[in-house]
Design a protein around this motif. Structure first.
Motif, PDB file in Angstrom:
ATOM      1  N   TYR A  92      32.156  29.562  15.772  1.00  9.93           N
ATOM      2  CA  TYR A  92      32.168  29.656  14.321  1.00  9.93           C
ATOM      3  C   TYR A  92      30.851  30.287  13.860  1.00  9.93           C
ATOM      4  CZ  TYR A  92      36.076  26.304  13.932  1.00  9.93           C
ATOM      5  OH  TYR A  92      37.308  25.676  13.995  1.00  9.93           O
ATOM      6  N   LEU A 122      31.530  28.546   6.479  1.00  6.79           N
ATOM      7  CA  LEU A 122      31.739  28.358   7.916  1.00  6.79           C
ATOM      8  C   LEU A 122      33.094  28.948   8.284  1.00  6.79           C
ATOM      9  CD1 LEU A 122      30.554  26.989  10.467  1.00  6.79           C
ATOM     10  CD2 LEU A 122      31.740  24.918   9.783  1.00  6.79           C
ATOM     11  N   ILE A 136      35.703  30.673  11.447  1.00  6.00           N
ATOM     12  CA  ILE A 136      35.954  30.822  12.874  1.00  6.00           C
ATOM     13  C   ILE A 136      35.847  32.292  13.275  1.00  6.00           C
ATOM     14  CG2 ILE A 136      38.460  31.091  12.681  1.00  6.00           C
ATOM     15  CD1 ILE A 136      38.540  29.302  15.288  1.00  6.00           C
ATOM     16  N   SER A 153      38.496  31.797  19.549  1.00  9.24           N
ATOM     17  CA  SER A 153      38.827  30.590  20.292  1.00  9.24           C
ATOM     18  C   SER A 153      39.336  31.009  21.668  1.00  9.24           C
ATOM     19  CB  SER A 153      39.873  29.732  19.579  1.00  9.24           C
ATOM     20  OG  SER A 153      41.168  30.275  19.747  1.00  9.24           O
ATOM     21  N   ILE A 168      42.300  33.439  22.467  1.00  6.91           N
ATOM     22  CA  ILE A 168      43.452  33.143  21.630  1.00  6.91           C
ATOM     23  C   ILE A 168      43.253  33.673  20.213  1.00  6.91           C
ATOM     24  CG2 ILE A 168      44.926  31.339  20.671  1.00  6.91           C
ATOM     25  CD1 ILE A 168      45.126  31.604  23.709  1.00  6.91           C
ATOM     26  N   ILE A 169      42.139  33.322  19.591  1.00 10.26           N
ATOM     27  CA  ILE A 169      41.848  33.755  18.233  1.00 10.26           C
ATOM     28  C   ILE A 169      40.717  34.785  18.263  1.00 10.26           C
ATOM     29  CG2 ILE A 169      40.936  33.078  15.963  1.00 10.26           C
ATOM     30  CD1 ILE A 169      42.169  30.352  16.351  1.00 10.26           C
ATOM     31  N   TRP A 220      43.530  18.643  18.722  1.00  7.63           N
ATOM     32  CA  TRP A 220      42.737  19.822  18.389  1.00  7.63           C
ATOM     33  C   TRP A 220      41.987  19.637  17.090  1.00  7.63           C
ATOM     34  CZ3 TRP A 220      43.378  21.982  13.728  1.00  7.63           C
ATOM     35  CH2 TRP A 220      44.565  21.694  13.060  1.00  7.63           C
ATOM     36  N   TRP A 221      42.489  18.738  16.201  1.00  8.02           N
ATOM     37  CA  TRP A 221      41.821  18.576  14.907  1.00  8.02           C
ATOM     38  C   TRP A 221      40.466  17.904  15.051  1.00  8.02           C
ATOM     39  CZ3 TRP A 221      46.524  16.442  16.262  1.00  8.02           C
ATOM     40  CH2 TRP A 221      46.493  15.101  16.660  1.00  8.02           C
ATOM     41  N   TYR A 230      42.571  16.485   6.607  1.00 10.51           N
ATOM     42  CA  TYR A 230      41.473  16.207   7.531  1.00 10.51           C
ATOM     43  C   TYR A 230      40.158  16.234   6.767  1.00 10.51           C
ATOM     44  CZ  TYR A 230      45.038  17.611  10.909  1.00 10.51           C
ATOM     45  OH  TYR A 230      46.201  17.699  11.629  1.00 10.51           O
ATOM     46  N   TYR A 254      35.965  16.454   7.382  1.00  5.76           N
ATOM     47  CA  TYR A 254      34.796  16.683   8.218  1.00  5.76           C
ATOM     48  C   TYR A 254      33.556  16.563   7.340  1.00  5.76           C
ATOM     49  CZ  TYR A 254      36.834  18.467  12.587  1.00  5.76           C
ATOM     50  OH  TYR A 254      37.475  18.582  13.801  1.00  5.76           O
ATOM     51  N   TYR A 278      33.877  18.165   3.858  1.00  5.12           N
ATOM     52  CA  TYR A 278      34.935  19.156   3.760  1.00  5.12           C
ATOM     53  C   TYR A 278      36.302  18.500   3.892  1.00  5.12           C
ATOM     54  CZ  TYR A 278      31.232  22.537   4.859  1.00  5.12           C
ATOM     55  OH  TYR A 278      30.085  23.301   4.854  1.00  5.12           O
ATOM     56  N   ARG A 285      46.199  21.160   6.822  1.00  4.91           N
ATOM     57  CA  ARG A 285      46.997  22.057   7.656  1.00  4.91           C
ATOM     58  C   ARG A 285      47.940  21.258   8.535  1.00  4.91           C
ATOM     59  NH1 ARG A 285      45.298  25.665  12.170  1.00  4.91           N
ATOM     60  NH2 ARG A 285      47.410  25.091  12.710  1.00  4.91           N
ATOM     61  N   VAL A 286      48.862  21.974   9.179  1.00  5.74           N
ATOM     62  CA  VAL A 286      49.804  21.310  10.074  1.00  5.74           C
ATOM     63  C   VAL A 286      49.084  21.004  11.382  1.00  5.74           C
ATOM     64  CG1 VAL A 286      51.870  22.329   9.090  1.00  5.74           C
ATOM     65  CG2 VAL A 286      50.659  23.553  10.871  1.00  5.74           C
ATOM     66  N   PRO A 287      49.431  19.896  12.005  1.00  6.05           N
ATOM     67  CA  PRO A 287      48.726  19.482  13.224  1.00  6.05           C
ATOM     68  C   PRO A 287      49.351  20.005  14.506  1.00  6.05           C
ATOM     69  CG  PRO A 287      50.183  17.725  12.568  1.00  6.05           C
ATOM     70  CD  PRO A 287      50.363  18.847  11.542  1.00  6.05           C
ATOM     71  N   ASN A 346      45.061  28.096  19.160  1.00  2.00           N
ATOM     72  CA  ASN A 346      45.258  28.784  17.892  1.00  2.00           C
ATOM     73  C   ASN A 346      45.179  27.800  16.733  1.00  2.00           C
ATOM     74  OD1 ASN A 346      45.707  30.961  16.244  1.00  2.00           O
ATOM     75  ND2 ASN A 346      47.917  30.930  16.487  1.00  2.00           N
ATOM     76  N   GLU A 347      44.246  26.884  16.806  1.00  2.00           N
ATOM     77  CA  GLU A 347      44.160  25.825  15.798  1.00  2.00           C
ATOM     78  C   GLU A 347      42.831  25.906  15.081  1.00  2.00           C
ATOM     79  OE1 GLU A 347      46.115  24.620  19.610  1.00  2.00           O
ATOM     80  OE2 GLU A 347      44.008  24.990  19.127  1.00  2.00           O
ATOM     81  N   LYS A 348      42.661  26.923  14.288  1.00  2.00           N
ATOM     82  CA  LYS A 348      41.377  27.098  13.627  1.00  2.00           C
ATOM     83  C   LYS A 348      41.265  26.169  12.436  1.00  2.00           C
ATOM     84  CE  LYS A 348      43.173  30.981  10.927  1.00  2.00           C
ATOM     85  NZ  LYS A 348      43.008  32.413  10.607  1.00  2.00           N
ATOM     86  N   LEU A 349      40.077  25.694  12.198  1.00  2.57           N
ATOM     87  CA  LEU A 349      39.767  24.917  11.006  1.00  2.57           C
ATOM     88  C   LEU A 349      39.237  25.870   9.949  1.00  2.57           C
ATOM     89  CD1 LEU A 349      37.966  21.842  12.583  1.00  2.57           C
ATOM     90  CD2 LEU A 349      40.201  21.848  11.488  1.00  2.57           C
ATOM     91  N   PHE A 359      37.263  25.995   6.698  1.00  2.54           N
ATOM     92  CA  PHE A 359      36.369  25.202   5.861  1.00  2.54           C
ATOM     93  C   PHE A 359      36.200  25.871   4.512  1.00  2.54           C
ATOM     94  CE2 PHE A 359      34.622  22.094   8.848  1.00  2.54           C
ATOM     95  CZ  PHE A 359      34.948  22.656  10.066  1.00  2.54           C
TER      96      PHE A 359
END
Lengths: 113, 114
Positions: A35, A43, A45, A48, A55-56, A99-100, B34, B36, B87, B91-93, B99-102, B104
């Motif tokens: 990030y 902030l 990303i 990944s 992936i990302i 992942w969260w 979520y 943070y 923050y 989003r969906v979990p 491919n699970e970007k946060l 912010f």
């Protein structure tokens, strides 16, 4: 017993130089992230990796090249540094089923002069 | 992912409960909330998450309204170390192997006052 570590913590360099930031996690996670936090504290990303596979890739200039030699490491190499690259770069990792809960490193403060 | 709206800053007296609101009026049925926080000069830290029921852990409580259009993060006995930017992310979990970007937003800067 640091979970996610980054080196160096501070990096001051001249425009045009090439530099690398290293990240290591000892949590056994499969996924790692980079990030960027700019001067306005946004902030975002950048990349990944999952099991060493990219992936990302979030529309980051080609001057930025991540590399993952193994699941525990994700390095970021930056070529031809520009003033606008000055920021704090955070590495993070997560377990695929949670992942969260991303674990962030302490950050690398890059200043390009 | 649903957009969230948070107040830019809040103050709270030390020892009191800090209640941080988040609006997410466009949240869809399968999106979680979520939270943070980012203490100055450190990386973000996961606090808590929930779908529709109230949640509590050792760090905080999360209250989600019945229509799920807003939520409140509660720090029951705020200390000076809770001063940070908080923050709220929606989003969906679904895990998609990396491919699970946060995403912010600007967050709420919470200042605990002695």
């Amino acid at each position: 017993d640091t979970a996610v570590s980054q080196t160096p913590k501070y990096l001051v360099t001249q425009m045009g130089n090439d530099k690398s930031i290293k990240c290591e996690q000892n949590l056994g996670h499969d996924t790692m992230y980079w990030y960027k936090q700019d001067s306005k504290k946004f902030l975002k990303i950048m990349f990944s990796y999952n099991n060493k596979e990219l992936i990302i890739n979030e529309t980051v200039p080609n001057r930025f090249s991540p590399k993952s030699p193994d699941k525990a490491h994700l390095n970021l190499h930056i070529n031809s540094l520009e003033l606008g690259d000055s920021a704090v770069y955070f590495c993070a990792s997560s377990h695929p089923t949670r992942w969260w809960t991303q674990y962030f490193g302490p950050g690398t403060r890059l200043l390009v002069l | 992912d649903a957009k969230t709206t948070q107040p830019p800053s809040m103050d709270c007296a030390e020892g009191r409960a800090a209640n941080l609101p988040c609006n997410h009026s466009t949240i869809s049925g399968n999106e979680y909330v979520y939270w943070y926080r980012q203490i100055h000069s450190q990386g973000p830290q996961y606090i808590i998450h929930g779908l529709k029921n109230n949640e509590t852990n050792e760090m905080a409580s999360l209250i989600i309204t019945e229509d799920r259009k807003s939520s409140t993060l509660i720090l029951p006995h705020a200390t000076l170390r809770d001063t940070a930017v908080y923050y709220c992310i929606v989003r969906v979990p679904i895990s998609n192997f990396g491919n699970e970007k946060l995403t912010f937003g600007t967050g709420t800067r919470l200042t605990i006052i002695p």
